[in-house]
Write an enzyme that holds these catalytic residues in place. Structure first.
Site, PDB file in Angstrom:
ATOM      1  CG  ASP A 407     -52.592  39.137  15.166  1.00 32.26           C
ATOM      2  OD1 ASP A 407     -53.754  38.995  14.743  1.00 32.26           O
ATOM      3  OD2 ASP A 407     -52.164  38.552  16.185  1.00 32.26           O
ATOM      4  CD  GLU A 410     -58.969  41.948  14.665  1.00 35.30           C
ATOM      5  OE1 GLU A 410     -58.344  42.310  15.694  1.00 35.30           O
ATOM      6  OE2 GLU A 410     -58.526  41.135  13.854  1.00 35.30           O
ATOM      7  CG  ASP A 484     -56.549  33.441  16.852  1.00 33.15           C
ATOM      8  OD1 ASP A 484     -55.621  33.410  16.027  1.00 33.15           O
ATOM      9  OD2 ASP A 484     -56.570  34.225  17.819  1.00 33.15           O
TER      10      ASP A 484
HETATM   11  C1  GLC Z   1     -53.538  36.337  17.797  1.00 28.30           C
HETATM   12  C2  GLC Z   1     -53.294  35.867  16.372  1.00 28.30           C
HETATM   13  C3  GLC Z   1     -52.408  34.645  16.385  1.00 28.30           C
HETATM   14  C4  GLC Z   1     -51.103  34.989  17.103  1.00 28.30           C
HETATM   15  C5  GLC Z   1     -51.387  35.488  18.509  1.00 28.30           C
HETATM   16  C6  GLC Z   1     -50.137  35.974  19.222  1.00 28.30           C
HETATM   17  O1  GLC Z   1     -54.286  35.402  18.488  1.00 28.30           O
HETATM   18  O2  GLC Z   1     -54.489  35.634  15.699  1.00 28.30           O
HETATM   19  O3  GLC Z   1     -52.160  34.202  15.080  1.00 28.30           O
HETATM   20  O4  GLC Z   1     -50.282  33.875  17.139  1.00 28.30           O
HETATM   21  O5  GLC Z   1     -52.301  36.558  18.456  1.00 28.30           O
HETATM   22  O6  GLC Z   1     -49.538  36.999  18.532  1.00 28.30           O
END
Ligand code: GLC
Length: 804
Positions: A407, A410, A484
């Site tokens: 995650d 980017e 998200d």
């Molecule tokens: C980001 C991710 C989400 C995750 C959060 C905390 O917003 O896109 O899926 O739960 O971070 O790690």
């Protein structure tokens, strides 16, 4: 929050497309040079190098110096380009031929047209111009009849004509709406489709900021770069599936995931303790809701340090893992790229000592704020760094973890630009690139390092990697979830064209957070989204901290039983689904398909965003508004049966479908052959029952239908060494006589050959059933009320069954 001030007149950036003055163009072609597989056309002000990667794929690179740099980004698999290229001068034009494509250049004033072998026009370039050598715009013809697909993960509808998008991987927490230009993934690939004409694709291999504009001009679409050179691939068709095949020849096929990652997955930001995780697992089993995977979001870590456990929340992770395995669960922890700046933290200290983190040209490590506070970011463009990072995953493997969730890659940084400074310099094995030039590759390279590291450490088992960011080719290393979203009905609706276009961009294994991530879900939304999610390749329910929890049992009995039934449906469809995953891995053709992909002549299909096909036999028409209990469903040509009631419908028109809350309209095509498994609570749960092949009669006189069942152990790479079984099923019906053929083209497995064949919509009790080949009929029964004939076939390798 933005106020009306945002639309102040005459402000410097009023959102209107500015016409930049493009003053440079190639001009006349002065010289043609032919080298090893490459033809260079030297123009007055710039030159163009052409190469055929293979006969269907033409590469065109604009360059300004003496020699073209024909190196590619890591997205491209066939960089060398073995395609033969022939040059001739014909009717005052330069013609570059591969066999399947002809590129015709007008040398008076450079212009390019690409034709297929039948002489049909594919691409008509109108202008290639620049204001600086890196601000290049390529324009090609479109009409009002043109439809555009691909572009990866974008908001909006299926057909992208009339839209404009940027490619710049961005962490967008704002609600994703139609004018959100850029999301987490950048797949700079566009497919141009027009009824009755050959389809083609264009891949721009440029991981900096690029723009695809199908809005600003009536007669043309443009593709613009802001850094780097214009490096374009023209991919011939003629069909949509052919173009996707070529794209995945070029950027790679989807990795073959472990079967468990195709099952249902449950997540939450965050399950806060070991005990909570175990309780969730036990609840799934107690309630008999099938589930394979639980996720650990950032709270499992020690102050968000990757490769650690929080010793208070997760004091005995190995014990937890053992108990979860016992119950048939896999666990996927989150791993972000930001490494906490803390000299006492070994990962940070080692990274600094070895020079593994991204630096500015002047030498300072780039430090940005993310969950752990100030953090450094590995430079994945360096082979040594990728190996180091990949090997760090042994930490998880030793705990029995087989999947990783990437995650914030980017990369997302909590600063004004929302990402890494653009003047960071990536080493890239001695060919340095600024972050501005290679931004969109960061997530791709992180997932590559993760996938390869997991694969190295897992002793022949197949890893699962989930990623938020990516670039063309990401399908080789990771599954994509669409970031998200919110618990908005609009986001559920938008996820359908988004996943379909991801599929048409080479990324077959993708899906949204089911139920919606932020905002608060409702029981009705969870029920409807679970119905949809059950047929989408990646199927995970995830929700954000401080939002209403959304495990399937939290909204009362009706919603719970709907979730159980639809998750169960997915588990019954697993052999069908798993075979479609294998097909995507082999051919690039996506698992879920837009109607236009399967019915390219259907004038009503080009922008259907609220229906899709799973494979070619199942058509889903989800309900995506609250309170809706019926909907119009468009059925393409042919005969379709209501999956639930068996009601027969003539296609080529719309029908009104009944859709009480417990029913998602679902149709199966006459002639369908769909292998199903007995219901299990997790994909690996043992079962002695044979695969049940559901065949649907009623396609009399139409062409034979086929489906290839793929079987292996679901976990290892042994299939690459021949340990798999492929059986092609064929169904034909002529004058009421049904013939079912099974042809085993490869049998590298022992046992498990028995099949239970179910013929639905049978014309009546059969007068006789005959079998030939190396198999025998066990028993058969005919259920006249349901018009179902069931036949057990033992030792079913290759055989032919005739029903009279
Ligand atoms: C980001 C991710 C989400 C995750 C959060 C905390 O917003 O896109 O899926 O739960 O971070 O790690």
């Amino acid at each position: 929050m933005l106020t009306s001030e945002a639309i102040l007149p005459d402000r410097p950036d009023d959102g209107n497309e500015k016409e930049t003055t493009l003053y440079g163009s190639i001009g006349a072609i002065l010289q043609v040079e032919q080298g090893e597989g490459t033809v260079v056309l030297r123009g007055e002000r710039a030159s163009v190098a052409f190469r055929y990667v293979d006969e269907h794929t033409l590469r065109m690179k604009l360059f300004f110096g003496d020699n073209p740099d024909m190196r590619t980004t890591p997205a491209i698999m066939q960089a060398a380009g073995n395609g033969k290229i022939e040059v001739e001068e014909r009717d005052e034009h330069i013609v570059l031929t591969s066999g399947a494509l002809h590129a015709v250049v007008n040398p008076q004033r450079f212009s390019l047209r690409v034709f297929d072998a039948e002489g049909r026009l594919l691409l008509e370039e109108l202008e290639t111009a620049w204001d600086t050598p890196t601000n290049v715009t390529f324009a090609a013809a479109k009409t009002n009849e043109t439809h555009f697909y691909g572009l990866g993960e974008k908001t909006g509808f299926l057909d992208k004509n009339g839209e404009r998008y940027e490619m710049w991987n961005s962490d967008v927490f704002d609600p994703h709406v139609q004018d959100t230009d850029a999301l987490y993934q950048s797949i700079p690939f566009l497919m141009r489709f027009e009824y009755g004409k050959p389809t083609y694709g264009l891949l721009l291999d440029n991981p900096g900021r690029t723009v695809f504009d199908m809005r600003s001009h009536e007669d043309r679409y443009t593709i613009s770069t802001h850094t780097g050179e214009l490096d374009l691939y023209v991919l011939g068709g003629p069909g949509i599936k052919d173009v996707v095949r070529r794209l995945t020849d070029l950027t790679g096929r989807s990795y073959m995931p472990p079967a468990w990652s195709i099952g249902y997955q449950q997540s939450r930001y965050s399950y806060m303790s070991q005990e909570e995780v175990l309780e969730i697992a036990r609840t799934f089993r107690r309630k008999q809701i099938p589930c394979d995977v639980l996720y650990l979001d950032i709270h499992y870590m020690d102050e968000y340090r990757v490769f650690t456990w929080d010793s208070k929340r997760f004091p005995r992770p190995k014990e937890m893992m053992a108990e979860l395995k016992e119950m048939g669960f896999e666990v996927v922890p989150i791993v972000d790229p930001g490494v906490k700046k803390d000299p006492k933290y070994p990962v940070y200290a080692e990274g600094v000592r070895n020079g593994y983190f991204c630096r500015k040209l002047e030498g300072d490590i780039f430090i940005g704020k993310v969950w752990p506070g100030l953090s450094a970011f590995p430079d994945f463009t360096e082979e040594e760094v990728s190996r180091w990072w990949g090997d760090l995953h042994r930490f998880y493997i030793e705990h029995g973890i087989n999947g990783i969730w990437n995650d914030m890659n980017e990369p997302s940084v909590f600063n004004e630009s929302k990402t890494m400074d653009l003047d960071v310099l990536h080493g890239n094995g001695g060919d340095p690139k600024t972050h501005e030039e290679w931004h969109n590759l960061y997530g791709f390279l992180m997932s590559k390092a993760t996938f390869e590291g997991m694969k190295r450490g897992m002793g022949g088992e197949r890893p699962f990697v989930l990623t938020r960011a990516g670039y063309a080719g990401i399908q080789r290393y990771a599954t994509v979830w669409t970031g998200d979203n919110r618990s908005f009905w609009e986001h559920m609706a938008m996820s359908i064209p988004m996943v379909l276009n991801l599929g048409m961009s080479g990324i077959a294994f993708a899906g949204p957070d089911v139920g919606g991530f932020s905002h608060h879900s409702s029981g009705e939304l969870v029920a409807r989204w679970t119905q949809l999610g059950a047929l989408i390749p990646f199927f995970r329910n995830h929700s954000a901290i401080d939002t209403r929890r959304q495990e399937p049992w939290l909204f009362g009995e009706q919603v719970e039983s709907i979730c159980r039934e639809y998750i169960g449906l997915r588990y019954r469809l697993l052999p069908y689904l798993y075979s479609l995953f294998y097909e995507a891995h082999q051919t690039g053709v996506p698992i879920v398909r837009s109607l236009i992909m399967e019915y390219p002549e259907d004038r009503g299909a080009y922008n259907i965003c609220d229906q899709f096909l799973l494979g070619s036999f199942l058509l889903a028409a989800p309900i995506y508004r609250p309170g809706v209990r019926s909907r119009a469903v468009y059925l393409p040509e042919g005969i379709w049966y209501d999956y639930w009631t068996g009601e027969r419908h003539e296609g080529g028109r719309s029908i009104l479908a009944d859709a009480p809350l417990e029913r998602m309209p679902l149709y199966v095509k006459a002639g369908a052959v769909i292998p199903e498994a007995p219901l299990r609570q997790w994909t690996g749960e043992a079962s002695d029952e044979p695969i049940r092949v559901q065949a649907y009669a009623g396609a009399d006189g139409t062409s034979e239908s086929r489906f290839t069942l793929f079987e292996d152990d679901g976990r290892s790479y042994d299939f690459e060494a021949g340990k798999y079984r492929l059986r092609e099923f064929r169904l034909t019906e002529t004058n009421g006589q049904v013939r079912f053929t099974c042809e085993c083209s490869h049998d590298g497995l022992s046992g498990g050959r028995e099949l239970s064949l179910v013929f639905n919509q049978a014309a009546g009790e059969p007068a006789g059933i005959e079998i030939s080949g190396d198999a025998e009929i066990g028993a058969w029964t005919y259920d006249s009320a349901n018009r179902q004939l069931q036949v057990t076939v033992r030792a079913a390798n290759s055989f032919e069954l005739t029903i009279r």
